[in-house]
Design a protein around this motif. Structure first.
Motif, PDB file in Angstrom:
ATOM      1  N   PHE A 194       0.844  -1.187   0.000  1.00 42.97           N
ATOM      2  CA  PHE A 194       0.000   0.000   0.000  1.00 42.97           C
ATOM      3  C   PHE A 194       0.879   1.237   0.000  1.00 42.97           C
ATOM      4  O   PHE A 194       1.711   1.411   0.881  1.00 42.97           O
ATOM      5  CB  PHE A 194      -0.910   0.038   1.227  1.00 42.97           C
ATOM      6  CG  PHE A 194      -1.789  -1.173   1.359  1.00 42.97           C
ATOM      7  CD1 PHE A 194      -2.627  -1.567   0.332  1.00 42.97           C
ATOM      8  CD2 PHE A 194      -1.785  -1.918   2.512  1.00 42.97           C
ATOM      9  CE1 PHE A 194      -3.449  -2.670   0.453  1.00 42.97           C
ATOM     10  CE2 PHE A 194      -2.602  -3.025   2.651  1.00 42.97           C
ATOM     11  CZ  PHE A 194      -3.432  -3.399   1.619  1.00 42.97           C
ATOM     12  N   VAL A 195       0.690   2.068  -0.967  1.00 47.90           N
ATOM     13  CA  VAL A 195       1.432   3.326  -1.019  1.00 47.90           C
ATOM     14  C   VAL A 195       0.450   4.444  -1.338  1.00 47.90           C
ATOM     15  O   VAL A 195      -0.528   4.243  -2.044  1.00 47.90           O
ATOM     16  CB  VAL A 195       2.558   3.306  -2.079  1.00 47.90           C
ATOM     17  CG1 VAL A 195       3.628   2.316  -1.702  1.00 47.90           C
ATOM     18  CG2 VAL A 195       2.025   2.989  -3.459  1.00 47.90           C
ATOM     19  N   PRO A 239      -1.251   8.424   0.130  1.00 47.90           N
ATOM     20  CA  PRO A 239      -2.058   8.943   1.234  1.00 47.90           C
ATOM     21  C   PRO A 239      -3.544   8.615   1.117  1.00 47.90           C
ATOM     22  O   PRO A 239      -4.278   8.780   2.083  1.00 47.90           O
ATOM     23  CB  PRO A 239      -1.832  10.454   1.139  1.00 47.90           C
ATOM     24  CG  PRO A 239      -1.510  10.696  -0.296  1.00 47.90           C
ATOM     25  CD  PRO A 239      -0.763   9.474  -0.749  1.00 47.90           C
ATOM     26  N   ASN A 240      -3.982   8.125  -0.016  1.00 50.51           N
ATOM     27  CA  ASN A 240      -5.403   7.819  -0.207  1.00 50.51           C
ATOM     28  C   ASN A 240      -5.755   6.371   0.080  1.00 50.51           C
ATOM     29  O   ASN A 240      -6.890   5.950  -0.155  1.00 50.51           O
ATOM     30  CB  ASN A 240      -5.836   8.195  -1.625  1.00 50.51           C
ATOM     31  CG  ASN A 240      -5.698   9.671  -1.888  1.00 50.51           C
ATOM     32  OD1 ASN A 240      -5.953  10.488  -1.008  1.00 50.51           O
ATOM     33  ND2 ASN A 240      -5.272  10.031  -3.083  1.00 50.51           N
ATOM     34  N   THR A 241      -4.801   5.603   0.576  1.00 52.68           N
ATOM     35  CA  THR A 241      -5.066   4.209   0.908  1.00 52.68           C
ATOM     36  C   THR A 241      -6.075   4.153   2.049  1.00 52.68           C
ATOM     37  O   THR A 241      -5.957   4.874   3.029  1.00 52.68           O
ATOM     38  CB  THR A 241      -3.765   3.497   1.315  1.00 52.68           C
ATOM     39  OG1 THR A 241      -2.849   3.566   0.224  1.00 52.68           O
ATOM     40  CG2 THR A 241      -4.014   2.043   1.664  1.00 52.68           C
ATOM     41  N   GLU A 242      -7.057   3.273   1.896  1.00 47.21           N
ATOM     42  CA  GLU A 242      -8.111   3.134   2.900  1.00 47.21           C
ATOM     43  C   GLU A 242      -8.278   1.669   3.275  1.00 47.21           C
ATOM     44  O   GLU A 242      -7.727   0.777   2.624  1.00 47.21           O
ATOM     45  CB  GLU A 242      -9.425   3.696   2.359  1.00 47.21           C
ATOM     46  CG  GLU A 242      -9.351   5.192   2.080  1.00 47.21           C
ATOM     47  CD  GLU A 242     -10.664   5.752   1.574  1.00 47.21           C
ATOM     48  OE1 GLU A 242     -11.627   4.983   1.380  1.00 47.21           O
ATOM     49  OE2 GLU A 242     -10.712   6.978   1.382  1.00 47.21           O
ATOM     50  N   ILE A 243      -9.084   1.422   4.284  1.00 47.50           N
ATOM     51  CA  ILE A 243      -9.316   0.065   4.757  1.00 47.50           C
ATOM     52  C   ILE A 243      -9.890  -0.817   3.640  1.00 47.50           C
ATOM     53  O   ILE A 243      -9.611  -2.006   3.591  1.00 47.50           O
ATOM     54  CB  ILE A 243     -10.214   0.040   6.016  1.00 47.50           C
ATOM     55  CG1 ILE A 243     -10.228  -1.344   6.659  1.00 47.50           C
ATOM     56  CG2 ILE A 243     -11.626   0.478   5.693  1.00 47.50           C
ATOM     57  CD1 ILE A 243      -8.932  -1.749   7.278  1.00 47.50           C
ATOM     58  N   VAL A 244     -10.644  -0.246   2.721  1.00 46.58           N
ATOM     59  CA  VAL A 244     -11.193  -1.048   1.621  1.00 46.58           C
ATOM     60  C   VAL A 244     -10.081  -1.634   0.762  1.00 46.58           C
ATOM     61  O   VAL A 244     -10.257  -2.703   0.166  1.00 46.58           O
ATOM     62  CB  VAL A 244     -12.195  -0.256   0.753  1.00 46.58           C
ATOM     63  CG1 VAL A 244     -13.426   0.129   1.548  1.00 46.58           C
ATOM     64  CG2 VAL A 244     -11.564   0.946   0.125  1.00 46.58           C
ATOM     65  N   ASP A 245      -8.925  -0.961   0.708  1.00 43.43           N
ATOM     66  CA  ASP A 245      -7.790  -1.497  -0.042  1.00 43.43           C
ATOM     67  C   ASP A 245      -7.247  -2.758   0.630  1.00 43.43           C
ATOM     68  O   ASP A 245      -6.922  -3.733  -0.037  1.00 43.43           O
ATOM     69  CB  ASP A 245      -6.698  -0.438  -0.176  1.00 43.43           C
ATOM     70  CG  ASP A 245      -7.192   0.794  -0.912  1.00 43.43           C
ATOM     71  OD1 ASP A 245      -7.726   0.641  -2.028  1.00 43.43           O
ATOM     72  OD2 ASP A 245      -7.056   1.900  -0.357  1.00 43.43           O
ATOM     73  N   ALA A 246      -7.158  -2.729   1.955  1.00 47.33           N
ATOM     74  CA  ALA A 246      -6.714  -3.910   2.698  1.00 47.33           C
ATOM     75  C   ALA A 246      -7.736  -5.034   2.578  1.00 47.33           C
ATOM     76  O   ALA A 246      -7.375  -6.207   2.390  1.00 47.33           O
ATOM     77  CB  ALA A 246      -6.480  -3.560   4.160  1.00 47.33           C
ATOM     78  N   GLU A 247      -9.002  -4.687   2.667  1.00 46.45           N
ATOM     79  CA  GLU A 247     -10.053  -5.690   2.542  1.00 46.45           C
ATOM     80  C   GLU A 247     -10.051  -6.329   1.154  1.00 46.45           C
ATOM     81  O   GLU A 247     -10.301  -7.534   1.014  1.00 46.45           O
ATOM     82  CB  GLU A 247     -11.415  -5.063   2.841  1.00 46.45           C
ATOM     83  CG  GLU A 247     -11.571  -4.682   4.299  1.00 46.45           C
ATOM     84  CD  GLU A 247     -12.780  -3.812   4.577  1.00 46.45           C
ATOM     85  OE1 GLU A 247     -13.335  -3.206   3.623  1.00 46.45           O
ATOM     86  OE2 GLU A 247     -13.157  -3.719   5.767  1.00 46.45           O
TER      87      GLU A 247
END
Length: 76
Positions: free
Chosen positions: A49-50, A52-60
């Motif tokens: 993940f790189v 500043p706009n990374t959010e929990i939905v990216d991890a999910e």
């Protein structure tokens, strides 16, 4: 690290090989682009993940993709 149901959590060449295939499959699907690492002698899928706009939905999304590809490959 994808671990199929019933598999142990100890280092295993078979699980390392499966996880390398899962990583390749996740990347091929194009939704996520994780990398890999070796942690405690285990091949693992590392989130990449790189920004500043990374959010929990990216991890999910990564979890979802790893489970989908892992389940598909472990049923073959």
């Amino acid at each position: 690290r994808y671990i199929p149901e019933g598999a142990g959590r100890e280092p295993s060449p078979a699980l390392d090989k499966l996880n390398a295939a899962v990583l390749k499959g996740v990347r091929a699907r194009g939704r996520c682009t994780p990398s890999s690492a070796v942690v405690d002698e285990k091949f693992v899928i590392r989130p990449a993940f790189v920004g500043p706009n990374t959010e929990i939905v990216d991890a999910e999304a990564l979890v979802s993709e790893v489970l989908a590809v892992g389940d598909e490959l472990s049923q073959r």
